[in-house]
Scaffold this motif. Structure first.
Motif, mmCIF file in Angstrom:
data_model
loop_
_atom_site.group_PDB
_atom_site.id
_atom_site.type_symbol
_atom_site.label_atom_id
_atom_site.label_comp_id
_atom_site.label_asym_id
_atom_site.label_seq_id
_atom_site.Cartn_x
_atom_site.Cartn_y
_atom_site.Cartn_z
ATOM 1 N N GLY A 1 -36.209 -78.535 -6.054
ATOM 2 C CA GLY A 1 -36.129 -78.457 -4.234
ATOM 3 C C GLY A 1 -35.117 -77.268 -3.752
ATOM 4 O O GLY A 1 -35.191 -76.423 -3.408
ATOM 5 N N SER A 2 -34.618 -78.144 -2.516
ATOM 6 C CA SER A 2 -33.299 -77.005 -1.386
ATOM 7 C C SER A 2 -32.192 -76.631 -2.395
ATOM 8 O O SER A 2 -32.174 -76.402 -3.604
ATOM 9 C CB SER A 2 -32.885 -78.206 -0.691
ATOM 10 O OG SER A 2 -34.050 -78.716 -0.171
ATOM 11 N N ALA A 3 -31.953 -75.240 -1.861
ATOM 12 C CA ALA A 3 -30.228 -74.922 -2.037
ATOM 13 C C ALA A 3 -29.786 -75.344 -2.791
ATOM 14 O O ALA A 3 -29.612 -76.226 -1.664
ATOM 15 C CB ALA A 3 -30.485 -73.493 -1.435
ATOM 16 N N GLY A 4 -29.545 -74.910 -3.868
ATOM 17 C CA GLY A 4 -28.443 -75.841 -4.408
ATOM 18 C C GLY A 4 -27.805 -76.063 -6.025
ATOM 19 O O GLY A 4 -28.731 -75.174 -6.484
ATOM 20 N N THR A 5 -27.605 -77.093 -5.959
ATOM 21 C CA THR A 5 -27.563 -77.762 -8.038
ATOM 22 C C THR A 5 -28.163 -78.712 -7.952
ATOM 23 O O THR A 5 -28.377 -79.977 -7.368
ATOM 24 C CB THR A 5 -25.935 -78.132 -8.347
ATOM 25 O OG1 THR A 5 -25.060 -77.326 -7.580
ATOM 26 C CG2 THR A 5 -25.781 -77.919 -10.061
ATOM 27 N N THR B 1 -35.460 -68.828 -3.689
ATOM 28 C CA THR B 1 -35.882 -66.990 -3.950
ATOM 29 C C THR B 1 -35.335 -66.652 -5.790
ATOM 30 O O THR B 1 -36.117 -66.223 -6.774
ATOM 31 C CB THR B 1 -34.415 -66.881 -4.081
ATOM 32 O OG1 THR B 1 -34.603 -66.464 -2.080
ATOM 33 C CG2 THR B 1 -34.631 -64.826 -3.827
ATOM 34 N N ASN B 2 -34.880 -68.387 -6.151
ATOM 35 C CA ASN B 2 -34.634 -67.635 -7.804
ATOM 36 C C ASN B 2 -33.885 -69.554 -8.264
ATOM 37 O O ASN B 2 -33.464 -69.808 -7.383
ATOM 38 C CB ASN B 2 -33.340 -66.744 -8.162
ATOM 39 C CG ASN B 2 -32.102 -66.565 -7.704
ATOM 40 O OD1 ASN B 2 -31.722 -68.155 -7.694
ATOM 41 N ND2 ASN B 2 -32.087 -65.317 -7.081
ATOM 42 N N ALA B 3 -32.988 -69.135 -9.542
ATOM 43 C CA ALA B 3 -32.755 -70.299 -10.312
ATOM 44 C C ALA B 3 -31.742 -70.115 -11.012
ATOM 45 O O ALA B 3 -32.423 -68.952 -12.169
ATOM 46 C CB ALA B 3 -33.579 -70.973 -10.503
ATOM 47 N N THR C 1 -30.219 -73.432 -7.466
ATOM 48 C CA THR C 1 -31.026 -72.694 -7.131
ATOM 49 C C THR C 1 -31.290 -71.686 -5.877
ATOM 50 O O THR C 1 -29.276 -72.594 -4.791
ATOM 51 C CB THR C 1 -32.485 -73.393 -6.473
ATOM 52 O OG1 THR C 1 -31.625 -74.423 -5.767
ATOM 53 C CG2 THR C 1 -33.222 -74.010 -7.640
ATOM 54 N N THR C 2 -31.453 -70.352 -5.288
ATOM 55 C CA THR C 2 -31.155 -69.944 -3.834
ATOM 56 C C THR C 2 -32.688 -70.231 -3.055
ATOM 57 O O THR C 2 -33.829 -70.323 -3.566
ATOM 58 C CB THR C 2 -31.019 -68.522 -4.288
ATOM 59 O OG1 THR C 2 -29.987 -67.716 -4.743
ATOM 60 C CG2 THR C 2 -30.941 -68.162 -3.084
ATOM 61 N N GLY C 3 -32.722 -70.811 -1.799
ATOM 62 C CA GLY C 3 -33.718 -70.605 -1.392
ATOM 63 C C GLY C 3 -34.338 -71.880 -1.096
ATOM 64 O O GLY C 3 -34.139 -72.722 -2.569
ATOM 65 N N THR C 4 -35.290 -72.794 -0.697
ATOM 66 C CA THR C 4 -35.588 -73.496 -0.605
ATOM 67 C C THR C 4 -37.134 -73.736 -1.889
ATOM 68 O O THR C 4 -38.007 -73.172 -0.919
ATOM 69 C CB THR C 4 -35.951 -74.673 0.654
ATOM 70 O OG1 THR C 4 -35.292 -74.187 1.277
ATOM 71 C CG2 THR C 4 -37.442 -75.842 0.632
#
Length: 127
Positions: free
Chosen positions: A19-23, A54-56, A108-111
């Motif tokens: 999903g979206s950027a974040g935890t 971008t990454n996780a 995560t970074t980016g969506t």
């Protein structure tokens, strides 16, 4: 006491979406009651390839109150291109883990528009 293959696994939740950027926290939390897990690790299994973003970073988190979480161990940042279906990443649970609750998460970074993962606690095999 012998621990069989199935006894040695505990699932934190199946098919969590990046999903979206974040935890993105696991659906399940393990109550440890401050028991030192000893020789254990968490296996993160990508069940659907990640797309976008971008990454996780896969993390193991502890909490005293099942509300405020502290990251106690984590993987390196893993590029989206490496988050392919059936990829596995392992993060050790540090000895001396002293929290009542344990959960896993992906930061995560980016969506990400697609991608899912499972996480299971695993008793180390061998010496």
């Amino acid at each position: 006491m012998l621990i069989s293959f199935f006894d040695a696994k505990l699932n934190f939740g199946e098919s969590q979406a990046f999903g979206s950027a974040g935890t993105v926290a696991s659906a399940n939390v393990l109550q440890m009651d401050k028991a030192d897990p000893g020789r254990m690790a968490v296996d993160f299994h990508v069940t659907a390839a990640a797309v976008g973003g971008t990454n996780a970073t896969f993390v193991v988190q502890g909490s005293a109150d099942n509300s405020t979480w502290v990251t106690v161990a984590q993987s390196a940042a893993i590029a989206t291109a490496s988050l392919t279906k059936d990829a596995h990443f392992s993060v050790g649970i540090p000895q001396g883990f002293n929290y009542k609750y344990l959960r896993t998460a992906a930061v995560t970074t980016g969506t990400h528009t697609a991608g899912k993962f499972d996480s299971t606690i695993d008793v180390y095999q061998g010496v």
